[in-house]
Design an enzyme around this catalytic site. Structure first.
Site, PDB file in Angstrom:
ATOM      1  N   GLU A  51     -19.547 -32.860  56.720  1.00 28.34           N
ATOM      2  CA  GLU A  51     -18.241 -33.492  56.505  1.00 28.34           C
ATOM      3  C   GLU A  51     -17.581 -33.070  55.194  1.00 28.34           C
ATOM      4  OE1 GLU A  51     -19.534 -37.594  57.235  1.00 28.34           O
ATOM      5  OE2 GLU A  51     -18.682 -37.415  59.236  1.00 28.34           O
ATOM      6  N   GLU A 105     -24.433 -34.944  65.605  1.00 28.40           N
ATOM      7  CA  GLU A 105     -24.653 -36.400  65.558  1.00 28.40           C
ATOM      8  C   GLU A 105     -24.131 -36.973  66.864  1.00 28.40           C
ATOM      9  OE1 GLU A 105     -23.182 -38.345  61.986  1.00 28.40           O
ATOM     10  OE2 GLU A 105     -23.728 -36.595  60.798  1.00 28.40           O
TER      11      GLU A 105
HETATM   12  C1  GAL Z   1     -21.087 -39.530  60.385  1.00 29.63           C
HETATM   13  C2  GAL Z   1     -21.758 -39.036  59.127  1.00 29.63           C
HETATM   14  C3  GAL Z   1     -23.046 -39.757  58.838  1.00 29.63           C
HETATM   15  C4  GAL Z   1     -22.819 -41.232  58.960  1.00 29.63           C
HETATM   16  C5  GAL Z   1     -22.302 -41.576  60.320  1.00 29.63           C
HETATM   17  C6  GAL Z   1     -21.965 -43.045  60.454  1.00 29.63           C
HETATM   18  O1  GAL Z   1     -19.748 -39.249  60.353  1.00 29.63           O
HETATM   19  O2  GAL Z   1     -22.010 -37.664  59.174  1.00 29.63           O
HETATM   20  O3  GAL Z   1     -23.460 -39.415  57.566  1.00 29.63           O
HETATM   21  O4  GAL Z   1     -21.871 -41.591  58.023  1.00 29.63           O
HETATM   22  O5  GAL Z   1     -21.101 -40.897  60.549  1.00 29.63           O
HETATM   23  O6  GAL Z   1     -23.075 -43.849  60.395  1.00 29.63           O
HETATM   24 MG    MG Z   2     -19.807 -38.919  55.613  1.00 24.92          MG
END
Ligand code: GAL
Ligand code: MG
Length: 999
Positions: free
Chosen positions: A454, A521
């Site tokens: 990010e 993710e």
């Molecule tokens: C994503 C991020 C993670 C965490 C997650 C929300 O956008 O990469 O680090 O923040 O969202 O729990």
């Molecule tokens: Mg983040």
């Protein structure tokens, strides 16, 4: 380069100065002064240090250039540790926003005024075996920037919290006591690019040690161990960079196989750059399935053949490549069954222990997880060793995140984003990629480099990619940030997205994908979540879908003492502001490493071998890339009404990437409900589990048989003015005309009803519910049960029974009449049936059923339904039908914020008892129901923000539900539960069950 001898505080806010006098990054190989591996050249400096902290630079003006600096007043601290977990600084948890947001008006690269300074002192005497050699100090992890002095001499400066920083000490060492001073700054310009979603912990939080180098020293080792085009033979190439005196010396290289036998050996003259290449026939390739490691032994020898330095390095032969836009490992298309992992434990924060890491890797192997993204920074070296040895694929991620600089309140707003295209930030970005690469390059487990998380996209990150491309053609480069700035799409070799929905991914996959796809993710496992995981794993059928990484492995919650009791605390609990509160808890395991029920589903859906029993046997589908199933034995079982009545052990061998049906002589009992089950279990002990450990299972419902209620033995009925009394031998039931239901149920003189059960349409909101506006959309169902009113009541005599039916009107904008009817027979059986008729133009129902407030003593639950862990409409394929036991207390999952918990789908019958085994039985009438037994009611769970806010336990609460909507999990900030897991208000719902005493 000339050494700088005076520190300068201006470096802190200068992104172009991120290290001073630091040794070049190099491989993380171990080295010893002899082959016994005992006479280590290292001296550990972990342990008790002295410390003093000041709130800001303004007051922290100690003079460490004074070798007699008096630190007697300093406190004590154990290193490694964080300042926040040892009480030297306050905790703060923030997600994207910068920790100083609203306190100080800053833009990069400025550093907050409120910048805690920790001055550390360590004294040491140089160990004997380090004498008379060049000596270095290695800091494996310090956040976020620090100065080092030795005996009054300035040694160096560095940033990047998550990669090693080595400095040479030789010239400054004295005999006797050496005095090391380290000044650590909480914030520096690098804080702008270390904006990961985590507790803002700093300090010297990884190992510190000294090391000496012998006359000739292997400074860096770069091994590639690949496979040739037959994928059978190994190609070894090693490049050794040697420092020191090279004259008259030799390099001896030996390669040992898994049996410790020499597979190859060579002697080379020792050069500053020594290269050895060799082709090895018929190697055992490395993979997560078969993590075959070889040992490369390097010995630096003097002219008499005496060992000056000995380096044992584990290596694995493997070939990872992109072909036709698909990732292949050793000639097979790979699918990552991954998780994101932060280094975390509730005591030490990110200064985790080896025991933590061992626990983690075993957990992963036991749950069929084959891949980890080291979100969002390089981890401790030991983790990579474990992944090599146990078999886990890694996406190794550079320590770079600038989230708050380009995304604000969810919107993309990169007007002042760093690093972007800013030249002054490029070198530090490159350094981060380089430090990661150089340290980790020899680990076979690392398949992919990730440029960070990010951080939007621009020329600086593009340059990182170029660096890795150039240095390492054997791996791929991953970066998700380009999804926000497609102009820089070329940065990533992989189309990687976060929290993309199944249909969005499918759209990419079915439109001529030009890159392989992963979700770096997905499945936001916050609170009661991981619903709908199957919708993602079903995408594995597309060749370009190469898996995903669940967010995330472990809750980031810290122990906190409240009124003498320890609890797991989340953001805001330390009065930290700003904070993003419970968003730090998204784990498959709790912070204390208790396994959450979400893991049950992951284990099943991530399993490589799928088992599908049927009437005649089982079909095994082996999705492994290489290994057949001869490591497993199989257990076939027949369950009759949940009980195992037959079982048999089988050896079933299916080759990798094939599917096969095996006949099994399952008996078919004539009575009751019949389920066939086949389990896959480990045939031998492994590093991570013992023989017999279950890897996966499959079930088939062969004969469904859920009996219906039939009344027998006519009861005695008293129609009172207010109550209808129904009684017989050893039982009495009172059905109130006033209270809208049953007010007394006595078996053998024991009362089971404390209050009339209530209709429930609400579930205690989950984190996902809160995130997606479920409350706003479905609020009317919150009060629908609580404020329902009785509008009608009918008493009917039936054969062997009396029936009282209550009609409830719900407080809703549409007229909805729900009936709850009680039929009591002469044996004391009470059949309860609740009907929701279905009504158009209402939001879908969270749930529908009845909630019973039972005497506290009824804590023991035994049920035939789905278990053992709690399960939901969209999270129950990993739960199996069977008979399970639990208690009201154990059935509650202690999510950081109390919420919906404890449900079991497809329940056929259950028994509730106190500790003296007295109680009641409840059986489904024709169709299964969902049930939970808990020490708290829906409303209590709804209200509390922490487990320790829940009131003292006074009753036991039983919910029997026709159904409950799924829990969802696509994300926790807006994604609704998938519609197929909703309870549409249009459709009728029926709950029907029968209560009876224990025989
Ligand atoms: C994503 C991020 C993670 C965490 C997650 C929300 O956008 O990469 O680090 O923040 O969202 O729990
Ligand atoms: Mg983040």
């Amino acid at each position: 380069m000339e050494r700088l001898t005076t520190p300068d505080l201006n470096w802190l806010a200068d992104p172009e100065i991120f290290e001073v006098n630091r040794i070049k990054a190099h491989s993380d190989h171990d080295f010893f002064s002899s082959k016994t591996g005992k006479n280590s050249l290292k001296q550990n400096l972990n342990g008790t240090w002295r410390i003093h902290t000041e709130p800001s630079l303004a007051t922290a003006n100690f003079d460490f250039s004074d070798p007699n600096f008096n630190y007697q007043e300093f406190d004590y601290i154990q290193v490694p540790s964080h300042l926040q977990t040892t009480g030297f600084d306050e905790h703060q948890y923030v997600n994207t926003q910068y920790p100083w947001d609203g306190h100080e008006d800053l833009r990069p690269p400025k550093v907050p005024q409120n910048n805690k300074v920790a001055s550390y002192i360590k004294t040491f005497e140089l160990a004997e075996n380090l004498h008379d050699k060049p000596v270095y100090i290695s800091f494996q992890g310090v956040a976020t920037a620090f100065f080092v002095w030795l005996n009054g001499h300035f040694v160096g400066y560095s940033e990047d919290s998550f990669t090693p920083n080595d400095f040479e000490l030789t010239d400054y060492l004295v005999s006797g006591t050496n005095y090391l001073a380290v000044q650590v700054f909480k914030y520096s310009s690098s804080s702008w690019i270390e904006d990961q979603d985590f507790w803002r912990l700093n300090g010297i939080f990884r190992d510190v040690y000294l090391y000496a180098t012998p006359k000739a020293h292997l400074f860096d080792l770069n091994v590639t161990a690949s496979l040739d085009d037959t994928y059978q033979n190994g190609i070894l190439e090693l490049n050794a960079t040697i420092h020191g005196d090279l004259s008259d010396k030799k390099l001896h290289v030996a390669l040992l196989d898994q049996k410790q036998e020499i597979a190859y050996e060579t002697n080379q003259p020792l050069l500053e750059h020594t290269k050895v290449t060799h082709k090895l026939d018929q190697v055992h390739p490395w993979s997560a399935e078969n993590p075959s490691l070889y040992t490369l032994e390097l010995s630096l020898l003097d002219k008499d053949g005496k060992v000056l330095e000995y380096i044992p390095q584990k290596i694995g032969f493997r070939r990872f490549e992109l072909r036709n836009n698909i990732m292949y490992l050793n000639d097979q298309r790979i699918v990552f069954k991954g998780v994101n992992r932060h280094e975390f434990d509730p005591i030490h924060g990110r200064a985790i222990t080896k025991a933590d890491m061992l626990w983690d890797i075993k957990f992963m192997k036991r749950h069929n997880i084959n891949a980890v993204r080291t979100s969002h920074y390089p981890n401790q070296t030991y983790w990579y060793k474990l992944c090599d040895e146990y078999g886990i694929y890694l996406i190794d991620e550079a320590n770079l995140e600038s989230h708050g600089s380009w995304q604000k309140l969810g919107e993309c707003e990169p007007s002042w984003n760093v690093p972007g295209n800013l030249p002054e930030w490029q070198a530090t970005c490159l350094d981060r990629a380089n430090s990661m690469y150089e340290r980790d390059k020899n680990h076979p487990s690392v398949l992919i480099w990730s440029l960070g998380n990010e951080s939007y996209a621009g020329t600086d990150i593009l340059a990182m990619r170029e660096l890795l491309r150039h240095k390492d053609p054997t791996r791929l480069v991953h970066y998700e940030g380009v999804t926000w700035n497609r102009e820089f799409d070329e940065i990533t070799d992989i189309e990687s997205r976060m929290y993309a929905k199944p249909h969005e991914i499918e759209e990419y996959l079915t439109n001529d994908p030009q890159k392989p796809y992963i979700s770096c993710e997905y499945m936001h496992a916050m609170g009661n979540s991981v619903g709908g995981l199957k919708l993602y794993t079903d995408l594995e059928k597309y060749a370009h879908y190469q898996g995903g990484f669940i967010w995330d492995y472990i809750d980031q919650a810290l122990y906190q003492d409240v009124d003498g009791k320890k609890r797991l605390a989340y953001g805001g609990d330390f009065n930290d502001r700003p904070s993003d509160y419970e968003f730090c808890g998204n784990g498959l395991v709790f912070a204390d490493r208790t396994i959450s029920p979400k893991a049950q589903e992951v284990k099943h859906l991530y399993a490589d071998v799928k088992l599908k029993p049927d009437k005649t046997g089982v079909t095994l589908t082996n999705d492994r890339l290489f290994a057949d199933t001869s490591d497993s034995f199989f257990v076939a079982k027949v369950l009759q009404d949940g009980k195992v009545v037959w079982q048999k052990e089988l050896n079933l061998v299916v080759k990798a990437q094939t599917s096969k049906h095996f006949e099994i002589d399952f008996p078919l009992p004539t009575e009751g409900e019949i389920v066939y089950e086949v389990e896959q279990r480990l045939k031998h002990d492994t590093l991570w589990a013992k023989t017999g450990f279950e890897i996966n299972f499959g079930q088939a419902l062969i004969k469904k048989d859920i009996p219906t209620f039939e009344a027998t033995n006519t009861p005695k009925v008293v129609i009172g003015d207010v109550n209808v009394g129904v009684s017989g031998e050893n039982f009495e039931v009172l059905l109130s005309k006033d209270k809208g239901g049953i007010v007394s149920l006595k078996y053998s003189g024991k009362e089971y009803v404390t209050r009339t059960p209530q209709l429930v349409f609400w579930r205690p909101m989950t984190d996902n519910d809160r995130g997606c506006g479920h409350g706003f959309d479905r609020a009317m169902w919150l009060s629908a049960g609580k404020f329902a009113r009785v509008t009608d009541l009918k008493v009917t005599n039936q054969k062997h029974a009396v029936n009282v039916t209550y009609t409830y009107e719900l407080p809703l904008p549409k007229k909805v009449l729900v009936t709850v009817s009680y039929t009591v027979d002469g044996t004391g059986k009470v059949n309860v049936t609740a009907n929701y008729p279905g009504q158009a133009d209402l939001p879908s129902l969270p749930t529908f059923g009845l909630e019973f407030k039972l005497p506290k003593q009824l804590t023991q639950l035994k049920y035939y339904g789905r278990g053992p862990a709690e399960n939901y409409l969209d999270r129950n394929v990993g739960a199996r039908l069977g008979i399970f036991e639990t208690t009201a207390k154990d059935n509650l999952t202690p999510y950081l914020v109390p919420q919906e918990t404890g449900l079991h789908c497809d329940v056929r019958r259950l028994a509730l008892s106190d500790e003296t085994a007295q109680g009641i039985k409840i059986s489904a009438n024709g169709q299964p129901f969902s049930a939970s037994l808990l020490p708290y009611s829906t409303m209590m769970l709804e209200e509390a923000l922490h487990q320790d806010e829940l009131p003292p336990v006074r009753f036991t609460w039983l919910r029997l539900l026709a159904s409950q909507m799924g829990v969802g999990g696509d994300d926790s900030w807006g994604a609704p539960v998938h519609e197929q897991y909703w309870l549409s208000a249009n459709k009728p719902l029926e709950l029907s069950f029968t209560i009876e005493p224990f025989a």
